[in-house]
Design an enzyme around this catalytic site. Structure first.
Site, short mmCIF file in Angstrom:
data_model
loop_
_atom_site.label_atom_id
_atom_site.label_comp_id
_atom_site.label_asym_id
_atom_site.label_seq_id
_atom_site.Cartn_x
_atom_site.Cartn_y
_atom_site.Cartn_z
CB CYS A 136 -0.91 0.00 1.23
SG CYS A 136 -1.86 1.54 1.40
CB CYS A 158 -0.86 2.14 5.59
SG CYS A 158 -1.43 0.55 4.93
CB CYS A 185 -5.58 -0.36 2.15
SG CYS A 185 -4.05 -0.95 2.85
#
Lengths: 296, 227, 261
Positions: free
Chosen positions: A244, A247, A269
């Site tokens: 991702c 994150c 995500c």
């Protein structure tokens, strides 16, 4: 989040009590026979077919005033549909709502299973367009009912065979058929096949509602669910080969976002709650701003 | 080996007022192993009728037809099929085949029915076809386009490919030139030598005199004669 | 024991039919039909339209429930069987070749998928093995192996029919029902199909019940023949005997009506 005052003109959660009883009976049957499609008398809902009427009816039948409701659409809490349905129940049931998977008691979802593992006591309600996994190979309802009744599932493997013959691998990437408790073949709704493993052995109750097709089916907690495959072409829960970009999660299902007209893109995500939560805990991805306090 | 006792046959034309036409009565005939009996008599006298009765193609009205231990007149269809597979052979006047099947396979068929391997069956078929002077280039073709003489030789090959203890031959040398006629007569003599009982119809008097040990006149069996 | 010895040694019929009757209201579909069928035997059923032969076939194959009579297959009572058992029989031990191959094939599935389906229906789960079996069978019915991924829509009528046969025979059935299998095919294509069927019957020891109105087909394919008229069997026996020395009025009429080419 929004604790709206329920509209006095509506019964709790919109549906009348008799309808809720009928739906609950169907749900109980579904739980008693995991993976079996129970017909139910789908009601007219204030949204068109194809917009989650099945999921909404199941949710309406399950809700109690103490519930805390989360609604996601393709993993996101903030898309139009998710927002509409959440507001619908806030107005008609007055239940508390949330975007936190861990805090929800009932989650209605369109086409994804949350990344955060569910715990006992939670209910996951799936929106289902076409409940019959055999429908595209065998258009006759009379025939597909017979096939389920007599456990004649050869045709399902024909579909997978055709995939391999045509694409060199099983190309079905969502709504991947599964076998439930070694008996019924089920369509898990158009979740990506990446999510299939989460169906099996879950502590939560999983309910599936198809409003237009008028079917409900269910997976009680800790049900064994196996994705169909061949011995020499085993099932693989695949996703994009990226982390991702927000994150840095390595094992979460990703959405691809086009960022400019030059082919630029990023992967984030699909589960917004999961991603936000990770970022709140300091996890970072390729394009996210550094944590405050880092050296520039 | 072939024993016919008091055999009779009549045809009932159901659609012509049930007219009954008796064609044979009181036929008695025996063929021993190694013997060839020729049927003689004018056209229409009942030679082919008798052959067809022995083959099981016609239903007998009365009497018995013993081929070894089987009475064809009483046998069930299954028993007759079994008989025809390994004990009774028939070379008819006409070649009836599935179109488009190659000659080699037509001739090999009886052996395949007996469980002989495909390779061996084909080899034996080819040997016999060569002996009957059917050129190799024809072996892959269907015999339906062949000349009368060639078709007849294919028919014969099919009838002689297996060593049947009993054989029925209907005009085996008709439409053949002298060379091929000689080959066929050789085949018949070889069959006799190995103990086959042969019943044949030969219009060709020379052929008859070469292979037949006895002659039987079927006019003896026409109903007026028996009466 | 060779196949032939095995076949001729068997004294028990594979299929026994007794007093089979099916009515459509007051109309007779088929009435009081009885026969035995042994392993390796081909039984032809002939008659004109309305003779009851199609009704008989569909009752035998379990597509319809007869009103009276018994059908015993390999010692099992077919009519008393559960539907699940009968359907299973239809996928394994039995085969049904439809007159129109479209009725017996999945037109939207590849040739290989069509042939492999029965294998997958009885639990085959190895893609490579399934594909190998499909290729093998396509070869046996003389369809090029490189057409394994093509859909039947792209095949000629004769190829579709051969594909239907391969699809049916892949699980090694012992009893095959055929409904006018060469009807609708060009004459030359029919010939090839007939020869294929003869070879398969012989090599696999199949028992076949074939319904047709074409006397030339039964002469070439069937060991025994049943002639039906008005729902009843009017004559039965050895094929060449029934055709060359017919006893019943209707059979005599039928045989004499055939055009000679």
């Amino acid at each position: 989040m929004n604790d709206a005052t329920p509209e006095p003109a509506y019964n709790f959660a919109y549906l009348d009590e008799q309808t809720k009883r009928m739906i609950r009976r169907a749900i109980l049957k579904g739980i008693a026979v995991p993976g079996y499609q129970v017909p139910f008398a789908s009601r007219e809902m204030p949204m068109p077919y194809g917009w989650g009427t099945g999921g909404v009816q199941v949710t309406a039948a399950c809700l109690v005033p103490e519930d805390r409701l989360k609604v996601i659409d393709q993993g996101a809490d903030d898309t139009t549909n998710a927002v509409s349905i959440r507001r619908f129940f806030a107005r008609t049931a007055g239940v508390a709502t949330t975007t936190r998977t861990t805090e929800a008691t009932l989650i209605q979802t369109r086409h994804r299973i949350p990344e955060t593992p569910l715990h006992a006591g939670q209910i996951l309600v799936y929106q289902v367009p076409i409940p019959e996994p055999l429908r595209f190979l065998e258009p006759r309802e009379t025939e597909t009912r017979k096939m389920h009744e007599l456990e004649e599932y050869g045709l399902m493997h024909v579909k997978l065979y055709e995939d391999i013959a045509r694409h060199g691998q099983i190309a079905t990437s969502y709504a991947y058929p599964v076998k439930v408790s070694g008996r019924y073949v089920m369509d898990p709704s158009p979740i990506p096949k990446f999510d299939n493993p989460k169906l099996s052995g879950s502590p939560a109750i999983q309910l599936f509602g198809a409003g237009r097709e008028q079917r409900i089916y269910a997976l009680p907690p800790y049900t064994k669910v196996v994705s169909l495959d061949f011995d020499d072409h085993p099932f693989q829960a695949s996703k994009a080969a990226h982390d991702c970009d927000l994150c840095g999660a390595k094992a979460s299902y990703l959405d691809e976002v086009i960022t400019d007209d030059l082919g630029g893109r990023m992967f984030v995500c699909s589960d917004t709650d999961f991603c936000t939560d990770r970022q709140a805990h300091g996890k970072r991805g390729r394009v996210s701003a550094p944590v405050s306090g880092d050296a520039a | 080996m072939i024993r016919i006792e008091n055999l009779s046959k009549s045809f009932t034309l159901q659609n012509q007022g049930g007219a009954v036409i008796p064609v044979m009565a009181g036929a008695n005939l025996a063929v021993s192993p190694g013997e060839c009996v020729g049927l003689i008599g004018p056209s229409g006298a009942g030679k082919s009728t008798l052959m067809r009765l022995v083959w099981g193609n016609y239903l007998a009205a009365g009497g018995a037809i013993h081929i070894g231990a089987t009475d064809v007149a009483q046998a069930t269809p299954r028993e007759i099929i079994a008989l025809r597979r390994d004990r009774l052979g028939y070379v008819s006047q006409f070649l009836r085949v599935v179109p488009r099947v190659p000659t080699r396979d037509v001739v090999a068929e009886p052996l395949l029915q007996l469980g002989v391997s495909q390779g061996e069956a084909r080899l034996r078929a080819e040997t016999l076809l060569a002996r009957l002077n059917i050129p190799q280039r024809l072996w892959d073709l269907s015999p339906t386009t062949f000349s009368g003489g060639e078709q007849q030789r294919v028919n014969i090959a099919r009838g002689f490919i297996h060593a049947y203890p009993a054989l029925l031959l209907d005009e085996p040398t008709a439409s053949l030139d002298s060379t091929n006629r000689a080959v066929v007569l050789e085949l018949i003599n070889e069959a006799k030598a190995r103990g086959a009982a042969i019943l044949g119809i030969f219009h060709d008097e020379d052929a008859r005199s070469i292979v037949c040990d006895r002659l039987v006149d079927v006019t003896e069996f026409t109903p007026q004669a028996a009466a | 024991m060779s196949l032939i010895e095995k076949v001729t040694a068997t004294d028990t019929p594979l299929l026994t039919v007794a007093g089979l009757t099916k009515n459509y209201g007051a109309r007779i579909g088929c009435a009081d039909v009885s026969f035995d069928l042994f392993p390796g035997e081909v039984l032809g059923i002939v008659g004109e339209s309305g003779s009851g032969k199609s009704t008989l076939l569909s009752c035998l194959a379990g597509h319809q429930r007869p009103d009276l009579g018994q059908i015993i297959y390999d010692g099992q009572d077919v009519i008393a069987m559960s539907e699940s058992a009968r359907r299973r029989l239809g996928r394994t031990d039995w085969a049904y070749v439809h007159q129109n191959p479209r009725d017996g094939l999945r037109m939207g599935v590849s040739a290989g998928g069509n042939v492999g389906e029965r294998l997958m229906a009885v639990g085959a789960r190895h893609y490579g093995d399934i594909r190998a079996a499909a290729t093998d069978w396509l070869g046996r019915v003389e369809i090029d192996a490189d057409r394994i991924d093509d859909r039947p829509r792209a095949f000629s009528g004769g190829m579709q029919q051969r594909l239907q046969i391969a699809r049916n025979l892949v699980t090694g059935p012992r009893l095959v029902f055929m409904d006018e299998p060469t009807g609708g095919l060009d004459v030359s294509v029919q010939a090839r199909l007939l020869d294929l069927l003869r070879g398969l019957v012989r090599d696999l020891g199949l028992s076949v019940v074939i319904v047709t109105h074409d006397l030339a087909v039964v002469r070439l394919l069937a060991h025994r023949l049943m002639v039906m008229q008005g729902g009843r069997v009017v004559e039965q026996g050895l094929t060449d005997q029934v055709l060359d020395d017919p006893q019943h009025a209707y059979t005599q009429l039928l045989v004499s009506s055939v055009l000679q080419v």
